[in-house]
Design an enzyme around this catalytic site. Sequence first.
Site, PDB file in Angstrom:
ATOM      1  N   SER A  95     -39.414   4.679   5.415  1.00  0.00           N
ATOM      2  CA  SER A  95     -40.649   5.064   4.599  1.00  0.00           C
ATOM      3  C   SER A  95     -41.622   5.626   5.129  1.00  0.00           C
ATOM      4  O   SER A  95     -42.336   5.165   5.881  1.00  0.00           O
ATOM      5  CB  SER A  95     -40.990   3.741   3.728  1.00  0.00           C
ATOM      6  N   LYS A 170     -40.531   6.146  -3.429  1.00  0.00           N
ATOM      7  CA  LYS A 170     -40.411   5.189  -2.741  1.00  0.00           C
ATOM      8  C   LYS A 170     -41.930   4.548  -2.903  1.00  0.00           C
ATOM      9  O   LYS A 170     -42.208   3.339  -2.957  1.00  0.00           O
ATOM     10  CB  LYS A 170     -40.115   5.256  -1.290  1.00  0.00           C
TER      11      LYS A 170
HETATM   12  P1  NAD Z   1     -38.545  -2.779  12.037  1.00  0.00           P
HETATM   13  O1  NAD Z   1     -39.743  -2.810  12.698  1.00  0.00           O
HETATM   14  O2  NAD Z   1     -37.710  -4.156  11.773  1.00  0.00           O
HETATM   15  O3  NAD Z   1     -37.481  -1.642  12.715  1.00  0.00           O
HETATM   16  C1  NAD Z   1     -37.875  -0.522  13.178  1.00  0.00           C
HETATM   17  C2  NAD Z   1     -36.947  -0.188  14.379  1.00  0.00           C
HETATM   18  O4  NAD Z   1     -37.514   1.270  14.924  1.00  0.00           O
HETATM   19  C3  NAD Z   1     -37.150  -1.219  15.569  1.00  0.00           C
HETATM   20  O5  NAD Z   1     -35.918  -1.613  15.954  1.00  0.00           O
HETATM   21  C4  NAD Z   1     -37.957  -0.351  16.525  1.00  0.00           C
HETATM   22  O6  NAD Z   1     -37.550  -0.735  18.179  1.00  0.00           O
HETATM   23  C5  NAD Z   1     -37.443   1.092  16.231  1.00  0.00           C
HETATM   24  N1  NAD Z   1     -38.238   1.974  16.949  1.00  0.00           N
HETATM   25  C6  NAD Z   1     -39.708   2.203  16.684  1.00  0.00           C
HETATM   26  N2  NAD Z   1     -39.743   3.513  17.530  1.00  0.00           N
HETATM   27  C7  NAD Z   1     -38.900   3.785  18.017  1.00  0.00           C
HETATM   28  C8  NAD Z   1     -38.520   5.101  18.685  1.00  0.00           C
HETATM   29  N3  NAD Z   1     -39.441   5.928  19.277  1.00  0.00           N
HETATM   30  N4  NAD Z   1     -37.274   5.280  19.193  1.00  0.00           N
HETATM   31  C9  NAD Z   1     -36.371   4.526  18.743  1.00  0.00           C
HETATM   32  N5  NAD Z   1     -36.400   3.440  17.973  1.00  0.00           N
HETATM   33  C10 NAD Z   1     -37.647   3.043  17.668  1.00  0.00           C
HETATM   34  O7  NAD Z   1     -38.704  -2.277  10.646  1.00  0.00           O
HETATM   35  P2  NAD Z   1     -37.752  -2.415   9.345  1.00  0.00           P
HETATM   36  O8  NAD Z   1     -38.117  -3.569   8.506  1.00  0.00           O
HETATM   37  O9  NAD Z   1     -36.270  -2.254   9.657  1.00  0.00           O
HETATM   38  O10 NAD Z   1     -38.198  -1.037   8.552  1.00  0.00           O
HETATM   39  C11 NAD Z   1     -37.506   0.248   8.711  1.00  0.00           C
HETATM   40  C12 NAD Z   1     -38.366   1.528   7.706  1.00  0.00           C
HETATM   41  O11 NAD Z   1     -37.720   0.941   6.537  1.00  0.00           O
HETATM   42  C13 NAD Z   1     -39.664   1.103   7.419  1.00  0.00           C
HETATM   43  O12 NAD Z   1     -40.194   2.469   7.113  1.00  0.00           O
HETATM   44  C14 NAD Z   1     -40.001   0.256   6.141  1.00  0.00           C
HETATM   45  O13 NAD Z   1     -41.178   0.599   5.669  1.00  0.00           O
HETATM   46  C15 NAD Z   1     -38.639   0.519   5.547  1.00  0.00           C
HETATM   47  N6  NAD Z   1     -38.170  -0.594   4.580  1.00  0.00           N
HETATM   48  C16 NAD Z   1     -37.834  -1.797   4.983  1.00  0.00           C
HETATM   49  C17 NAD Z   1     -37.870  -2.892   4.384  1.00  0.00           C
HETATM   50  C18 NAD Z   1     -37.924  -4.235   4.700  1.00  0.00           C
HETATM   51  O14 NAD Z   1     -37.521  -5.033   3.905  1.00  0.00           O
HETATM   52  N7  NAD Z   1     -37.850  -4.448   5.819  1.00  0.00           N
HETATM   53  C19 NAD Z   1     -37.307  -2.444   2.984  1.00  0.00           C
HETATM   54  C20 NAD Z   1     -37.172  -1.209   2.684  1.00  0.00           C
HETATM   55  C21 NAD Z   1     -37.659  -0.290   3.256  1.00  0.00           C
END
Ligand code: NAD
Length: 295
Positions: A95, A170
Amino acid sequence: MKIGFIGLGIMGKPMAKNLLKAGYELVVYDIIQAAVEEVVAAGATAVGSPKEVASQVSMVITMLPNSPQVKEVVLGAGGVLEGAKQGDIIIDMSSIAPLAAKEVAAAAAVKGVEMLDAPVSGGEPKAIDGSLSIMVGGKQAIFDQCKDILLKMGKSVTLCGDIGAGNTTKLANQVIVALNIAAMSEALVLGAKAGVDPEVIYQAIRGGLAGSTVLDAKAPMVLNGNFKPGFKIDLHIKDLNNALETAKEVGVPLMLTSQVMEMMQALKVDGKGQSDHSAIVQFYEKLANFEARKK
Ligand code: NAD
């Protein structure tokens, strides 16, 4: 078919596992080694950079926190575009700001690489059971090519318009979710301090007009005092920031969103940025000096 997957966090990990279960080969990368190992144990192959991911596949999915990480992973040194070939497709499922999605897609287009923005809704439970709602922006022809793959992670996949439209949709979703959680919090603290068991309130109203997916997902967390994320306050602040910035660009006052944003900022300052967004109730609980827990 071989697919690249970058970003194996709360959402990316189960989404990647669902692609493996559906029979796709996966080449994965994340900066956190433990996350990579878990997906490798489920059958994926790990490589050392986004560039290496892109050089081994013709489609790369990214699931990263926000716009800066997507720009770094796709456009940066050792990034996806360094390894990608003409005709490859990037599906960014993070997002991010709609404008950032357009910028990344424009840079990809210079190399002949196509892009969809395809953020999701449904949270970790729906990522695990493969029933996310996926909102897509991009060209119809690219959407048609990718739809079956997206359907392995989601149960509804909707093309909302050109690139950026997935993230605009979104943002609307995130405004509705944030305001719903705040409304639920205000109401449960009121009912509980006025003397009714908040569990009884929840059960009594969930089948009526006040019932919602948000209420069913978040009220049980509040009632049990369980604020393990889920969806982190820090990430929801990021989404509301993107919503407020977009609103300024297009000229729409977001009265309620800006108030809930301040609640989330207060919680972050109070050390709760990594809590689930259902912890908005703790803002109200502090003001009212009363907790809305199950009796
Ligand atoms: P998270 O923080 O759990 O996961 C993000 C991942 O990205 C981590 O494993 C991190 O190590 C990795 N990362 C960060 N920088 C990086 C880089 N430079 N290279 C490689 N990997 C990298 O977050 P999440 O909850 O999985 O959310 C991910 C996306 O999905 C966000 O944009 C969030 O807003 C969206 N989202 C989350 C949810 C939820 O309920 N958690 C629901 C809908 C949408």
